[in-house]
Design an enzyme around this catalytic site. Sequence first.
Site, short mmCIF file in Angstrom:
data_model
loop_
_atom_site.label_atom_id
_atom_site.label_comp_id
_atom_site.label_asym_id
_atom_site.label_seq_id
_atom_site.Cartn_x
_atom_site.Cartn_y
_atom_site.Cartn_z
N HIS A 1 60.86 11.75 105.06
CA HIS A 1 60.04 12.93 104.95
C HIS A 1 59.97 13.81 106.36
O HIS A 1 59.06 12.58 106.39
CB HIS A 1 58.53 12.83 104.21
CG HIS A 1 58.62 14.05 103.61
ND1 HIS A 1 58.50 15.16 102.76
CD2 HIS A 1 56.77 14.46 104.57
CE1 HIS A 1 57.91 16.46 103.17
NE2 HIS A 1 56.92 15.91 103.85
N ASP B 1 59.41 16.20 108.55
CA ASP B 1 58.15 17.87 108.87
C ASP B 1 59.06 18.63 109.51
O ASP B 1 58.72 18.06 110.78
CB ASP B 1 56.99 17.46 109.30
CG ASP B 1 55.82 16.87 107.46
OD1 ASP B 1 56.18 17.75 107.01
OD2 ASP B 1 55.24 15.97 107.85
N ASP C 1 55.89 17.70 98.72
CA ASP C 1 54.59 17.84 99.56
C ASP C 1 53.89 19.10 100.26
O ASP C 1 52.87 19.73 100.70
CB ASP C 1 55.06 17.56 101.49
CG ASP C 1 54.61 17.06 102.08
OD1 ASP C 1 53.38 16.35 101.56
OD2 ASP C 1 53.82 16.96 103.22
N HIS D 1 56.08 23.71 104.79
CA HIS D 1 54.42 23.58 104.39
C HIS D 1 53.37 23.21 105.86
O HIS D 1 52.60 22.73 104.85
CB HIS D 1 55.09 22.62 103.33
CG HIS D 1 55.44 21.32 103.47
ND1 HIS D 1 56.71 20.94 103.45
CD2 HIS D 1 54.97 20.16 104.21
CE1 HIS D 1 56.73 19.99 103.79
NE2 HIS D 1 55.40 19.05 104.36
#
Length: 998
Positions: A20, A22, A135, A404
């Site tokens: 994951h 970001d 997420d 996000h």
Amino acid sequence: LALLPRAGGELRAFVVAHSHMDVGWVYTVQESMHAYAANVYTTVIEELMKGKQRKFIAVEQEFFRLWWDMVATDTQKQQVHQLLQEGRLEFVIGGQVMHDEAVTLIDDQILQLTEGHGFLYETFGFRPQFSWHVDPFGASATTPTLFALAGFNAHLISRIDYDLKADMQKNKKLQFVWQGSPSLSERQEIFTHVMDQYSYCTPSQLPFSNRSGFFWNGFATFPDPPKDGVYPNMSLPVTDANLHQYAQTMVANIKERAAWFHTGDVLWPWGCDKQFFNASVQYSNMDLLVDYINEHSAEFGVTVQYATVSDYFQAVYSRNLTWEIQDSQDFLPYSTEPFQAWTGFYTSRSTLKGIARRASSLLYAGESFFTQYVWKHPEGSICKYKALKQLQSLRWAVSEVQHHDGITGTESPKVKDMYMNNLMYGMLNVKKLMASIIFDINNAKKNGDVYSSVYTEGSGKPDVEQYVVVYNPLAWNITTFVMVSVSNEAVSVYDELGYSVPAQVQSSMESQSTYDLYILVAISGLSYRKYSIKPLDGKHPAFIGSSVKYKRRDLTGADQQSQQLFPVVNSCYQIVFDQNTNLMHSITDRETNQTVQFTQEFFEYHVNGDTKKGPISDNYLFAPNASAVPASKAVGLEVMSGSLMTEIRQYFYSNVTSQDYTYAVYTRLYSVPEGYDGKLLCHRIEQEYSAGPLELNREAVLRTSTDLNTRQLLFTDNNGYQMQKRPFKAYVNNTVARNYYPMVQTAYIEDDTTRLVLLAERAHGVSSQGNGQVEVMLHRRLWNNLQWNLNNNLTLNDSSVVRPVIWLILGTKAVTNTLYRTSGLALEHRPVVMFGALSGNKPKLPRRLQQNSVHDLPVTVPPNLHLQTLSIPGWRYSSNHAEQVRSIRMGEQKQGDADFSRVLLRISHLYETGEDPVLFQPVMVDLKSLLKGLGSVTAVEERSLTGTWDVNTLERWKWKTAQYPGKRFFNSTETSKDFIVTVHPKEIRTFFVYFQVQ
């Protein structure tokens, strides 16, 4: 539900390896690439080549594209092609980022998805078909529709309310067919999987060791990877001695999860944030476990395989079960425990939210402006390749901030600065491009004015004739006001033909030395007009607004009984203020003569920042101590009135003697002269607010109280696409915060006859905390001592002043229905204003404007449709899939030059089925006629939402439901015949359009 027995009683675990990543959050994109992100792709590709059974999913395209363009070798690129063909590397979602679902606009979600999909299809001929929205903080009902329109077969989410998830888990309801749009319903439904309580990270507890498990590469380190390759928190390696215990731990977790689902297929995510930067140690340990469990599958009752998301959903789909339907209700807001309502981020970093939307709106204008230039002015002198790069810089920046932890305001200050810098750089590029297009078109007209310069900020010089160029980016005729700063109030305004234009000038609300000049503009769809502002020549002066200042009033001592009321009126409304308090008192809708009691005041929630004292508010969470308290004890009032506009300026002070105000409201009411279409202008009450700097641990709201009997029911939008009903819910804990919802573009309250609509140009948290009330959170300034927040610099000590704008519409439901969608877009896409100075100051005689006949035809659609996209993407891929795949396999895909011949067009229907008796009807559009101003349309291809599928060949999986027991593929909507398309309620139709080359 009639369920099939599990095949052989054996469970199948699908181990999905993922990282994951970001795109911003705590660290900038550059820092992340250096510390770990580049290593993820470099080492994963290397390890996948070593073991035929190994697989991996890649998600965010921004990191992958940076790696592909700047790091990957030719060999690695070949390997990526091979792994994709073998199905061992899979791109899921495929957008630039994993976008936030609560505070983003649908246009920007589509942009970032299209941006990533265009790259993947052009480079690999690959089209993602599954989502992985693990997420985002809550799930919007727009997202399933978006992914269905993009051709996806299944959607995956994770973060929904903790109590709801527990309930769904217990009752095996984590999988369903979601009909996100009430109007599109089963045509754009999608199978949806909600992750169980373990979410997207591997559980790391080992019952036989105090060290963690399954994260063998440890945690990434910043700013540099460790020289010796030893990372912190590396998990206990798998050895002969612990192999059986490791396997038992993994099997136990697989079995626990299996009990929450209907099939024996278990999705087992392996990875977490910033994982697989050393894929070698990851796979070498997991290989041992996978092999061992499979060798002992009879004993364990489980088989394990490396898998992609596609493998997992294919297995579930092939079970041919009947699934329940979830309607268009969303999963917002989101709470993780009783005092953790994630409703603060709806407002966090309001300035970033505002700039992100301004950037998106400028990009929208720049795209259609450039597309028209390319087709209407083939002989133009601007370098198209450089122009496309300018647009691409803003496409990239607007896509990136939809992440996000971007537009949500949940990033560290340096990452916020990164987003801002990228947005400002892109905006500057597009403004320069638009100015150079104006310059080029005008100087090409031999007898036109020669511009010495065209620039994007006004000079405000008094003695120079100044040109203002105003572009309307919407495909409707608009009548509105644009505001320009001037340094002298004695000015006249003329149009291109030398006719006088209505304007009003008044003292500026910003500065002592300038004036605000409001010019009434009437502009056709996708067209621009030029206005000249001249030092007063005595003939046609702009109206001068006169000012009346009222005495500052002490609200604490105000006599509530005696009222001194005075009205402000236009053709649609009468707004009454009370001189006793300097607050608004009531609004009358002059069409129905209905009067609504109406007051507005600023309130503040005082919140806790000390974890020892209870729940805290932070970037994400809103945890008020108690009800909001009035923020001001005194109000000052100034009324600027003129024949075109009245502006009411209210200043809110913390007490009667305060020097500076903390809050202000500027309310504008317009009067439109005869001969202009003033319907939208007249019906809106424009408000601009100023809030801040706040004191620490304060959350500022504007509370509007009316006497409408709303029963505390609020309506808010999902992403500017559809409305959601928000009844007030009482909870044991945290009721105030859990009744906050995101308002991206629209919110309203209503009683049986009257509706009050709020339209916004950036996202806010919004709530109805009392009958007839609606409050909008405008600003937050917080600090807390939670160690995790301190470590990551996520404390939101935002000392800025924010300047959001909200338009109010009050009226019957029928009238507001016809106005609020077009008005919301008129606010989102206000005209773009550019400035030019003429070379030589000789006043010219008015002359006929050079009409290029057909080329000046405006582009206009009916009021219930919206021209959502008109752009030149520049992709070089073939729209014939077989051809595109063949050219990639043969290594023949065209390098280098962008393709300017393909125009991307999207048209959307603004209304839901049955929402308005007239406006919800399907609309027939003749694309050839619509676009004739750009040239002669020779071909139209209807495409999926992001352009990568021909809709005639797109067959999505049809999942069985009680409503539709047959299992089949979806076929798309009817396609165009002879360039004529019928657009049905809430459809978004996407086309490639080709013109005859001149």
